[in-house]
Write an enzyme that holds these catalytic residues in place. Structure first.
Site, PDB file in Angstrom:
ATOM      1  N   TYR A 181       0.830  -1.206   0.000  1.00  0.00           N
ATOM      2  CA  TYR A 181       0.000   0.000   0.000  1.00  0.00           C
ATOM      3  C   TYR A 181       0.866   1.258   0.000  1.00  0.00           C
ATOM      4  CZ  TYR A 181      -4.368  -2.527   0.518  1.00  0.00           C
ATOM      5  OH  TYR A 181      -5.457  -3.343   0.297  1.00  0.00           O
ATOM      6  N   HIS A 294      -5.997 -11.048  -8.377  1.00  0.00           N
ATOM      7  CA  HIS A 294      -6.381 -10.066  -7.362  1.00  0.00           C
ATOM      8  C   HIS A 294      -7.886  -9.818  -7.251  1.00  0.00           C
ATOM      9  CE1 HIS A 294      -5.806  -6.937  -4.464  1.00  0.00           C
ATOM     10  NE2 HIS A 294      -6.352  -6.009  -5.243  1.00  0.00           N
ATOM     11  N   HIS A 304     -16.487  -3.178  -4.695  1.00  0.00           N
ATOM     12  CA  HIS A 304     -15.881  -3.572  -5.975  1.00  0.00           C
ATOM     13  C   HIS A 304     -16.779  -4.513  -6.777  1.00  0.00           C
ATOM     14  CE1 HIS A 304     -12.237  -1.629  -4.610  1.00  0.00           C
ATOM     15  NE2 HIS A 304     -12.173  -2.417  -3.546  1.00  0.00           N
ATOM     16  N   HIS A 331      -8.547  -8.002  -2.973  1.00  0.00           N
ATOM     17  CA  HIS A 331      -9.214  -6.774  -3.417  1.00  0.00           C
ATOM     18  C   HIS A 331     -10.369  -6.364  -2.509  1.00  0.00           C
ATOM     19  CE1 HIS A 331      -9.609  -3.574  -6.213  1.00  0.00           C
ATOM     20  NE2 HIS A 331     -10.720  -3.988  -6.781  1.00  0.00           N
ATOM     21  N   HIS A 333     -12.020  -6.261   0.942  1.00  0.00           N
ATOM     22  CA  HIS A 333     -11.425  -6.367   2.274  1.00  0.00           C
ATOM     23  C   HIS A 333     -12.354  -7.112   3.234  1.00  0.00           C
ATOM     24  CE1 HIS A 333      -8.984  -2.540   1.130  1.00  0.00           C
ATOM     25  NE2 HIS A 333      -8.593  -3.622   0.482  1.00  0.00           N
TER      26      HIS A 333
END
Length: 440
Positions: A181, A294, A304, A331, A333
């Site tokens: 990150y 991912h 997402h 991807h 969380h």
């Protein structure tokens, strides 16, 4: 508090936790976010090797990667099976460095050592300097234990997850994207390397990239510049032209790492490489097939939503034809495990999809799910944690997900998995549909 009352509360909590693990959409009171870690040691204040991590680099070989501040430091690794007694030396590795606006990286070294004995502890040092590190090579036969953790980041939750992983007797760590990150702040790559060094220097870390590794500046900096410089994987060893997708074999398991952020249609290099790679898989030698990327294809979380649909449409038939057993992604969380699924329907020959983007990132958890729960979704929970995938033999493996509850690891989901290769109704690429798709 009265110790007896404390014990009663602890037993009550354990009972509640056990019950929560038995339902498909478990809820519990989620602890708040934790702070981003601040590493006090400056990685560039010493010429000693740092940010050491290892990865598999072909049969019986390990790639050792590290960073130095000294330009003259050689890309050399000395190693042996006894502390301080280095009976072998690997030289001629590659050294990389890169600039990113006002940032200039240290000297990043990658050197392959081997051939090595299976399931053996080696002691090694990098660039002719101490400290001494030790690593353990994976076994060549079942059983083998994988740890899976995605979207790690550098928070106190990350530290908690890594602490739980360190207590696990695993052989290889799989990371489905979003490592540091750093998000353009390049020094955060250095602090991440220092954070994971105690684990990543001791067991192979096989990683792929996520959206936080892109870090492109149009017309100025290319995609994945930092990631490709620091985390070199076994792409050349697996016949890939890109560090963003590759494969490897370990102890009867063939693992394919794919890219959610590179072209994946049937005319792309990634698709052609993946098809060729699947065709080369010998299920007698590697009866288990694991695929990692991912962005999840099957997620009932509101976060997402739909981002993996294009890749799913292009490549899901390929994975199905190859007889993929299990798919790991990140991807989102949160944690979610599907039933065996293909084209949104339960299918005994489809893979299990596991979303495990809950390693400890700074953005927090994705707590909202779609209701009602889809028929293909078996278990889902928005919590930080890690997974353990133990492949016991050629037909059976055990998956468990361990939630970080405060600072305790709580096993909250588990399931036995049977390989598609052992199911006569499926049998992967030997099926009619498999032959048609893989040979088209």
């Amino acid at each position: 508090m009265d110790p007896r009352l404390n014990n009663v509360l602890r037993l009550l909590f354990m009972a509640v936790s056990f019950f929560a693990a038995s339902v498909t959409t478990a809820e519990y009171i989620r602890p708040p976010r934790r702070k981003i870690l601040r590493l006090t040691k400056d990685p560039f204040s010493s010429s000693d090797p740092h940010q050491v991590h290892i990865s598999l680099a072909g049969d019986k070989h390990i790639r050792v990667s590290w960073v130095t501040s000294d330009k003259s430091s050689p890309s050399r690794v000395e190693y042996g099976t006894s502390p301080g007694n280095y009976t072998s030396v690997a030289e001629g590795g590659e050294t990389k460095t890169y600039s990113y606006l006002v940032y200039k990286s240290g000297y990043i070294h990658h050197t392959v050592i081997g051939p090595l004995k299976d399931d053996t502890v080696y002691y090694y040092r990098c660039g002719g300097k101490y400290p001494e590190f030790q690593l353990k090579t994976p076994p060549s036969k079942f059983p083998i234990m994988f740890v899976v953790a995605g979207d790690l980041g550098q928070t106190e939750w990350t530290k908690s997850t890594l602490g739980h992983i360190q207590q696990c007797k695993y052989d290889v760590l799989l990371l489905p994207g979003d490592l540091s990150y750093a998000d353009y702040i390049q020094a955060h790559w250095d602090t991440f390397g220092m954070l994971v060094q105690p684990l990543a220097s001791a067991r192979p870390w096989m990683v792929t990239h996520g959206n936080h590794e892109i870090e492109t500046i149009p017309l100025v900096k290319e995609w994945f510049l930092s990631y490709n410089a620091r985390w070199v994987m076994a792409f050349a060893e697996s016949g890939s032209n890109s560090n963003l997708y590759y494969s490897f074999d370990v102890a009867g398991v063939h693992v394919v790492m794919l890219s959610s952020y590179t072209s994946f249609d049937d005319h792309s290099d990634q698709y052609r490489w993946a098809k060729a790679d699947f065709l080369k898989v010998d299920r007698k030698k590697t009866p288990w097939l694991v695929v990692i990327f991912h962005v999840p294809w099957y997620s009932s979380n509101n976060a997402h939503r739909g981002e993996g649909n294009a890749m799913k449409a292009a490549m899901e038939p390929l994975l199905y034809a190859a007889g993929t057993d299990i798919v790991f992604s990140g991807h989102v969380h949160a944690y979610e495990r599907s039933k065996q699924v293909y084209k949104d329907k339960n299918d005994q020959c489809g893979p299990i999809h596991i979303t495990i983007g809950d390693g400890g990132n700074r953005e927090g958890l994705a707590t909202r799910y779609k209701d009602p729960q889809p028929v293909w979704s078996a278990f889902r929970q928005a919590s930080f944690g890690h997974g353990e995938f133990e492949v016991v033999n050629s037909t059976h493996a055990h998956w468990s997900w361990h939630r970080n509850n405060d600072d305790e690891s709580v096993q909250s989901d588990k399931v036995w998995v049977t390989s598609s290769w052992s199911n006569p109704a499926c049998n992967g690429k030997n099926s009619k549909e498999g032959r048609k798709v893989l040979n088209s």
